[in-house]
Design a protein around this motif. Structure first.
Motif, PDB file in Angstrom:
ATOM      1  N   PHE A  39       0.824  -1.199   0.000  1.00 13.55           N
ATOM      2  CA  PHE A  39       0.000   0.000   0.000  1.00 13.55           C
ATOM      3  C   PHE A  39       0.863   1.256   0.000  1.00 13.55           C
ATOM      4  O   PHE A  39       1.943   1.300   0.575  1.00 13.55           O
ATOM      5  N   LEU A  40       0.355   2.271  -0.688  1.00 15.17           N
ATOM      6  CA  LEU A  40       1.038   3.553  -0.887  1.00 15.17           C
ATOM      7  C   LEU A  40       0.555   4.589   0.123  1.00 15.17           C
ATOM      8  O   LEU A  40      -0.418   4.368   0.848  1.00 15.17           O
ATOM      9  N   TYR A  41       1.219   5.747   0.103  1.00 18.31           N
ATOM     10  CA  TYR A  41       0.794   6.873   0.949  1.00 18.31           C
ATOM     11  C   TYR A  41      -0.685   7.176   0.736  1.00 18.31           C
ATOM     12  O   TYR A  41      -1.432   7.386   1.688  1.00 18.31           O
ATOM     13  N   GLU A  42      -1.114   7.198  -0.518  1.00 22.84           N
ATOM     14  CA  GLU A  42      -2.508   7.519  -0.830  1.00 22.84           C
ATOM     15  C   GLU A  42      -3.464   6.534  -0.155  1.00 22.84           C
ATOM     16  O   GLU A  42      -4.538   6.913   0.303  1.00 22.84           O
ATOM     17  N   ASP A  43      -3.076   5.276  -0.115  1.00 21.40           N
ATOM     18  CA  ASP A  43      -3.897   4.258   0.542  1.00 21.40           C
ATOM     19  C   ASP A  43      -3.964   4.506   2.047  1.00 21.40           C
ATOM     20  O   ASP A  43      -5.031   4.414   2.657  1.00 21.40           O
ATOM     21  N   THR A  44      -2.822   4.813   2.642  1.00 23.53           N
ATOM     22  CA  THR A  44      -2.764   5.083   4.077  1.00 23.53           C
ATOM     23  C   THR A  44      -3.579   6.321   4.424  1.00 23.53           C
ATOM     24  O   THR A  44      -4.347   6.323   5.394  1.00 23.53           O
ATOM     25  N   GLN A  45      -3.429   7.374   3.638  1.00 17.68           N
ATOM     26  CA  GLN A  45      -4.166   8.619   3.856  1.00 17.68           C
ATOM     27  C   GLN A  45      -5.676   8.368   3.784  1.00 17.68           C
ATOM     28  O   GLN A  45      -6.429   8.801   4.658  1.00 17.68           O
ATOM     29  N   ALA A  46      -6.119   7.647   2.764  1.00 18.21           N
ATOM     30  CA  ALA A  46      -7.548   7.354   2.610  1.00 18.21           C
ATOM     31  C   ALA A  46      -8.065   6.515   3.778  1.00 18.21           C
ATOM     32  O   ALA A  46      -9.157   6.765   4.302  1.00 18.21           O
ATOM     33  N   PHE A  47      -7.281   5.521   4.206  1.00 13.82           N
ATOM     34  CA  PHE A  47      -7.670   4.678   5.336  1.00 13.82           C
ATOM     35  C   PHE A  47      -7.819   5.517   6.604  1.00 13.82           C
ATOM     36  O   PHE A  47      -8.796   5.375   7.353  1.00 13.82           O
ATOM     37  N   CYS A  48      -6.860   6.400   6.858  1.00 14.99           N
ATOM     38  CA  CYS A  48      -6.910   7.248   8.047  1.00 14.99           C
ATOM     39  C   CYS A  48      -8.119   8.179   8.010  1.00 14.99           C
ATOM     40  O   CYS A  48      -8.832   8.321   9.011  1.00 14.99           O
ATOM     41  N   GLU A  49      -8.356   8.798   6.863  1.00 16.42           N
ATOM     42  CA  GLU A  49      -9.512   9.703   6.739  1.00 16.42           C
ATOM     43  C   GLU A  49     -10.818   8.951   6.942  1.00 16.42           C
ATOM     44  O   GLU A  49     -11.704   9.412   7.664  1.00 16.42           O
ATOM     45  N   ARG A  50     -10.957   7.807   6.317  1.00 23.08           N
ATOM     46  CA  ARG A  50     -12.193   7.019   6.390  1.00 23.08           C
ATOM     47  C   ARG A  50     -12.469   6.536   7.816  1.00 23.08           C
ATOM     48  O   ARG A  50     -13.615   6.380   8.216  1.00 23.08           O
ATOM     49  N   ASN A  51     -11.412   6.313   8.593  1.00 19.34           N
ATOM     50  CA  ASN A  51     -11.575   5.763   9.940  1.00 19.34           C
ATOM     51  C   ASN A  51     -11.292   6.753  11.061  1.00 19.34           C
ATOM     52  O   ASN A  51     -11.226   6.366  12.230  1.00 19.34           O
ATOM     53  N   GLY A  52     -11.108   8.017  10.714  1.00 22.41           N
ATOM     54  CA  GLY A  52     -10.886   9.052  11.721  1.00 22.41           C
ATOM     55  C   GLY A  52      -9.592   8.876  12.497  1.00 22.41           C
ATOM     56  O   GLY A  52      -9.547   9.147  13.693  1.00 22.41           O
ATOM     57  N   LEU A  53      -8.537   8.440  11.805  1.00 18.53           N
ATOM     58  CA  LEU A  53      -7.251   8.197  12.451  1.00 18.53           C
ATOM     59  C   LEU A  53      -6.214   9.231  12.027  1.00 18.53           C
ATOM     60  O   LEU A  53      -6.241   9.717  10.899  1.00 18.53           O
ATOM     61  N   ALA A  54      -5.274   9.521  12.903  1.00 19.36           N
ATOM     62  CA  ALA A  54      -4.170  10.420  12.561  1.00 19.36           C
ATOM     63  C   ALA A  54      -3.058   9.649  11.856  1.00 19.36           C
ATOM     64  O   ALA A  54      -2.367  10.184  10.996  1.00 19.36           O
ATOM     65  N   PHE A  55      -2.869   8.380  12.224  1.00 24.26           N
ATOM     66  CA  PHE A  55      -1.819   7.552  11.637  1.00 24.26           C
ATOM     67  C   PHE A  55      -2.102   6.086  11.960  1.00 24.26           C
ATOM     68  O   PHE A  55      -2.993   5.769  12.746  1.00 24.26           O
ATOM     69  N   VAL A  56      -1.316   5.207  11.360  1.00 24.21           N
ATOM     70  CA  VAL A  56      -1.439   3.762  11.564  1.00 24.21           C
ATOM     71  C   VAL A  56      -0.138   3.262  12.195  1.00 24.21           C
ATOM     72  O   VAL A  56       0.950   3.650  11.767  1.00 24.21           O
ATOM     73  N   VAL A  57      -0.250   2.417  13.210  1.00 19.65           N
ATOM     74  CA  VAL A  57       0.901   1.744  13.794  1.00 19.65           C
ATOM     75  C   VAL A  57       0.745   0.267  13.463  1.00 19.65           C
ATOM     76  O   VAL A  57      -0.304  -0.320  13.706  1.00 19.65           O
ATOM     77  N   ARG A  58       1.767  -0.304  12.885  1.00 20.65           N
ATOM     78  CA  ARG A  58       1.712  -1.691  12.426  1.00 20.65           C
ATOM     79  C   ARG A  58       2.986  -2.416  12.803  1.00 20.65           C
ATOM     80  O   ARG A  58       3.970  -1.799  13.194  1.00 20.65           O
ATOM     81  N   SER A  59       2.948  -3.703  12.664  1.00 18.90           N
ATOM     82  CA  SER A  59       4.130  -4.525  12.822  1.00 18.90           C
ATOM     83  C   SER A  59       4.007  -5.678  11.859  1.00 18.90           C
ATOM     84  O   SER A  59       2.915  -6.049  11.472  1.00 18.90           O
ATOM     85  N   HIS A  60       5.111  -6.188  11.425  1.00 25.78           N
ATOM     86  CA  HIS A  60       5.114  -7.374  10.573  1.00 25.78           C
ATOM     87  C   HIS A  60       6.518  -7.650  10.092  1.00 25.78           C
ATOM     88  O   HIS A  60       7.018  -8.728  10.254  1.00 25.78           O
ATOM     89  N   GLU A  61       7.141  -6.676   9.513  1.00 18.58           N
ATOM     90  CA  GLU A  61       8.446  -6.895   8.897  1.00 18.58           C
ATOM     91  C   GLU A  61       9.530  -6.109   9.623  1.00 18.58           C
ATOM     92  O   GLU A  61       9.251  -5.102  10.250  1.00 18.58           O
ATOM     93  N   VAL A  62      10.748  -6.581   9.526  1.00 19.46           N
ATOM     94  CA  VAL A  62      11.869  -5.839  10.078  1.00 19.46           C
ATOM     95  C   VAL A  62      12.036  -4.573   9.241  1.00 19.46           C
ATOM     96  O   VAL A  62      12.141  -4.655   8.024  1.00 19.46           O
ATOM     97  N   PRO A  63      12.037  -3.392   9.864  1.00 22.12           N
ATOM     98  CA  PRO A  63      12.251  -2.167   9.085  1.00 22.12           C
ATOM     99  C   PRO A  63      13.605  -2.193   8.368  1.00 22.12           C
ATOM    100  O   PRO A  63      14.571  -2.804   8.857  1.00 22.12           O
ATOM    101  N   GLN A  64      13.672  -1.557   7.229  1.00 22.57           N
ATOM    102  CA  GLN A  64      14.917  -1.517   6.453  1.00 22.57           C
ATOM    103  C   GLN A  64      16.070  -0.950   7.256  1.00 22.57           C
ATOM    104  O   GLN A  64      17.224  -1.297   7.031  1.00 22.57           O
TER     105      GLN A  64
END
Length: 92
Positions: A39-64
């Motif tokens: 997912f891209l920035y646009e996807d994250t932005q749309a998800f946050c707007e649709r769900n009333g969130l400021a940002f998303v915190v996730r885990s899954h992969e080791v950061p680069q």
């Protein structure tokens, strides 16, 4: 082994678990592990707007950066990873 379910709620949960943020459209198309979506920035932005969130915190992969937290998508997506020396190979 990863099993993809045909149940809509199962598919949503599967994609929430296995999806990863990317910075470019080319990165979104490349999916080397065969699981989840990218997912891209646009996807994250749309998800946050649709769900009333400021940002998303996730885990899954080791950061680069191999550090415990990594920010992407202009501060809208944070990856937190707490497993030290993941799989005995990362040296983080």
């Amino acid at each position: 082994t990863v099993h993809v379910t045909q149940d809509r709620h199962g598919q949503i949960l599967f994609n929430m678990l296995w999806s990863d943020p990317v910075e470019t459209r080319e990165g979104k198309k490349a999916n080397s592990n065969g699981r989840g979506n990218r997912f891209l920035y646009e996807d994250t932005q749309a998800f946050c707007e649709r769900n009333g969130l400021a940002f998303v915190v996730r885990s899954h992969e080791v950061p680069q950066t191999l550090r415990g937290a990594h920010e992407m998508h202009q501060g809208k997506c944070y990856t937190v990873f707490s497993a030290s020396n993941y799989m005995g190979s990362t040296g983080n």
